[in-house]
Write a protein that holds these residues in place. Structure first.
Motif, PDB file in Angstrom:
ATOM      1  N   VAL A 185     -29.336  40.141 -43.397  1.00  0.00           N
ATOM      2  CA  VAL A 185     -27.885  40.045 -43.345  1.00  0.00           C
ATOM      3  C   VAL A 185     -27.458  38.589 -43.400  1.00  0.00           C
ATOM      4  CG1 VAL A 185     -25.854  40.626 -41.976  1.00  0.00           C
ATOM      5  CG2 VAL A 185     -27.819  42.164 -41.979  1.00  0.00           C
ATOM      6  N   ASP A 186     -26.492  38.293 -44.240  1.00  0.00           N
ATOM      7  CA  ASP A 186     -25.960  36.948 -44.412  1.00  0.00           C
ATOM      8  C   ASP A 186     -25.104  36.576 -43.206  1.00  0.00           C
ATOM      9  OD1 ASP A 186     -25.152  34.559 -45.482  1.00  0.00           O
ATOM     10  OD2 ASP A 186     -23.859  35.426 -47.007  1.00  0.00           O
ATOM     11  N   LEU A 187     -25.383  35.446 -42.591  1.00  0.00           N
ATOM     12  CA  LEU A 187     -24.576  34.955 -41.476  1.00  0.00           C
ATOM     13  C   LEU A 187     -23.773  33.759 -41.946  1.00  0.00           C
ATOM     14  CD1 LEU A 187     -27.158  35.058 -38.569  1.00  0.00           C
ATOM     15  CD2 LEU A 187     -25.322  36.668 -39.014  1.00  0.00           C
ATOM     16  N   GLY A 188     -22.523  33.724 -41.668  1.00  0.00           N
ATOM     17  CA  GLY A 188     -21.700  32.592 -42.035  1.00  0.00           C
ATOM     18  C   GLY A 188     -21.116  32.657 -43.432  1.00  0.00           C
ATOM     19  N   LYS A 189     -21.665  33.480 -44.291  1.00  0.00           N
ATOM     20  CA  LYS A 189     -21.151  33.668 -45.662  1.00  0.00           C
ATOM     21  C   LYS A 189     -21.044  32.350 -46.423  1.00  0.00           C
ATOM     22  CE  LYS A 189     -20.229  38.018 -44.738  1.00  0.00           C
ATOM     23  NZ  LYS A 189     -21.293  38.924 -44.782  1.00  0.00           N
ATOM     24  N   LYS A 190     -21.969  31.424 -46.180  1.00  0.00           N
ATOM     25  CA  LYS A 190     -21.891  30.128 -46.829  1.00  0.00           C
ATOM     26  C   LYS A 190     -23.277  29.713 -47.301  1.00  0.00           C
ATOM     27  CE  LYS A 190     -20.415  25.404 -45.987  1.00  0.00           C
ATOM     28  NZ  LYS A 190     -20.020  24.415 -45.014  1.00  0.00           N
ATOM     29  N   LYS A 191     -23.333  29.051 -48.443  1.00  0.00           N
ATOM     30  CA  LYS A 191     -24.600  28.517 -48.934  1.00  0.00           C
ATOM     31  C   LYS A 191     -24.658  27.024 -48.620  1.00  0.00           C
ATOM     32  CE  LYS A 191     -22.721  28.164 -53.548  1.00  0.00           C
ATOM     33  NZ  LYS A 191     -22.743  28.708 -54.882  1.00  0.00           N
ATOM     34  N   TYR A 192     -25.857  26.531 -48.438  1.00  0.00           N
ATOM     35  CA  TYR A 192     -26.070  25.129 -48.075  1.00  0.00           C
ATOM     36  C   TYR A 192     -26.927  24.452 -49.136  1.00  0.00           C
ATOM     37  CZ  TYR A 192     -24.361  26.909 -43.668  1.00  0.00           C
ATOM     38  OH  TYR A 192     -23.586  27.508 -42.716  1.00  0.00           O
ATOM     39  N   ALA A 193     -26.653  23.187 -49.371  1.00  0.00           N
ATOM     40  CA  ALA A 193     -27.342  22.441 -50.419  1.00  0.00           C
ATOM     41  C   ALA A 193     -28.753  22.037 -50.016  1.00  0.00           C
ATOM     42  CB  ALA A 193     -26.544  21.200 -50.784  1.00  0.00           C
ATOM     43  N   SER A 194     -29.011  21.904 -48.719  1.00  0.00           N
ATOM     44  CA  SER A 194     -30.348  21.517 -48.284  1.00  0.00           C
ATOM     45  C   SER A 194     -30.790  22.389 -47.121  1.00  0.00           C
ATOM     46  CB  SER A 194     -30.379  20.046 -47.859  1.00  0.00           C
ATOM     47  OG  SER A 194     -29.680  19.871 -46.648  1.00  0.00           O
ATOM     48  N   GLU A 195     -32.079  22.424 -46.923  1.00  0.00           N
ATOM     49  CA  GLU A 195     -32.618  23.217 -45.828  1.00  0.00           C
ATOM     50  C   GLU A 195     -32.210  22.614 -44.482  1.00  0.00           C
ATOM     51  OE1 GLU A 195     -36.850  25.161 -44.396  1.00  0.00           O
ATOM     52  OE2 GLU A 195     -36.769  23.989 -46.241  1.00  0.00           O
ATOM     53  N   GLY A 196     -32.073  21.297 -44.424  1.00  0.00           N
ATOM     54  CA  GLY A 196     -31.646  20.623 -43.194  1.00  0.00           C
ATOM     55  C   GLY A 196     -30.239  21.035 -42.778  1.00  0.00           C
ATOM     56  N   GLU A 197     -29.327  21.101 -43.751  1.00  0.00           N
ATOM     57  CA  GLU A 197     -27.960  21.542 -43.458  1.00  0.00           C
ATOM     58  C   GLU A 197     -27.952  22.980 -42.951  1.00  0.00           C
ATOM     59  OE1 GLU A 197     -25.362  21.144 -46.808  1.00  0.00           O
ATOM     60  OE2 GLU A 197     -25.813  19.029 -47.065  1.00  0.00           O
ATOM     61  N   ALA A 198     -28.748  23.820 -43.580  1.00  0.00           N
ATOM     62  CA  ALA A 198     -28.820  25.223 -43.172  1.00  0.00           C
ATOM     63  C   ALA A 198     -29.398  25.343 -41.762  1.00  0.00           C
ATOM     64  CB  ALA A 198     -29.652  26.019 -44.168  1.00  0.00           C
ATOM     65  N   ARG A 199     -30.389  24.518 -41.441  1.00  0.00           N
ATOM     66  CA  ARG A 199     -30.992  24.561 -40.109  1.00  0.00           C
ATOM     67  C   ARG A 199     -29.984  24.147 -39.040  1.00  0.00           C
ATOM     68  NH1 ARG A 199     -35.542  25.905 -39.097  1.00  0.00           N
ATOM     69  NH2 ARG A 199     -36.427  25.418 -41.116  1.00  0.00           N
ATOM     70  N   LYS A 200     -29.200  23.101 -39.308  1.00  0.00           N
ATOM     71  CA  LYS A 200     -28.164  22.671 -38.355  1.00  0.00           C
ATOM     72  C   LYS A 200     -27.139  23.767 -38.146  1.00  0.00           C
ATOM     73  CE  LYS A 200     -28.389  17.706 -39.125  1.00  0.00           C
ATOM     74  NZ  LYS A 200     -27.700  16.528 -39.630  1.00  0.00           N
ATOM     75  N   ALA A 201     -26.729  24.415 -39.223  1.00  0.00           N
ATOM     76  CA  ALA A 201     -25.751  25.505 -39.128  1.00  0.00           C
ATOM     77  C   ALA A 201     -26.332  26.679 -38.351  1.00  0.00           C
ATOM     78  CB  ALA A 201     -25.319  25.948 -40.515  1.00  0.00           C
ATOM     79  N   MET A 202     -27.606  26.978 -38.580  1.00  0.00           N
ATOM     80  CA  MET A 202     -28.247  28.087 -37.885  1.00  0.00           C
ATOM     81  C   MET A 202     -28.311  27.819 -36.385  1.00  0.00           C
ATOM     82  SD  MET A 202     -31.999  29.798 -38.536  1.00  0.00           S
ATOM     83  CE  MET A 202     -32.966  28.499 -37.796  1.00  0.00           C
ATOM     84  N   GLU A 203     -28.619  26.586 -35.999  1.00  0.00           N
ATOM     85  CA  GLU A 203     -28.689  26.237 -34.582  1.00  0.00           C
ATOM     86  C   GLU A 203     -27.332  26.334 -33.902  1.00  0.00           C
ATOM     87  OE1 GLU A 203     -30.515  22.394 -34.688  1.00  0.00           O
ATOM     88  OE2 GLU A 203     -32.491  23.223 -35.158  1.00  0.00           O
TER      89      GLU A 203
END
Length: 75
Positions: A49-67
């Motif tokens: 399931v998609d959380l946040g409905k947003k894509k991130y340009a880097s894995e680091g950005e996605a990790r910060k958003a996930m935290e």
């Protein structure tokens, strides 16, 4: 002469397309285990399931958003 140059430019452009393809990451949660993860392709909505409905340009950005997401906090 002009035709040769145009063909060379076109060939170089076509060959460089895979290198220019931007990677995208999504924050998703497994529907069964409820564990959050970062996935390189858009979640399908059934098993992941998609959380946040947003894509991130880097894995680091996605990790910060996930935290920062409350659904991904460890309990």
């Amino acid at each position: 002469m002009v035709r040769t140059i145009a063909i060379a430019i076109l060939a170089a452009g076509v060959m460089s397309l895979p290198a220019m393809a931007a990677e995208q990451y999504w924050v998703a949660r497994d529907a069964v285990s409820k564990q959050c993860e970062i996935v390189p392709k858009k979640p399908d909505g059934t098993l992941v399931v998609d959380l946040g409905k947003k894509k991130y340009a880097s894995e680091g950005e996605a990790r910060k958003a996930m935290e920062a997401m409350t659904d991904c906090k460890k309990k």
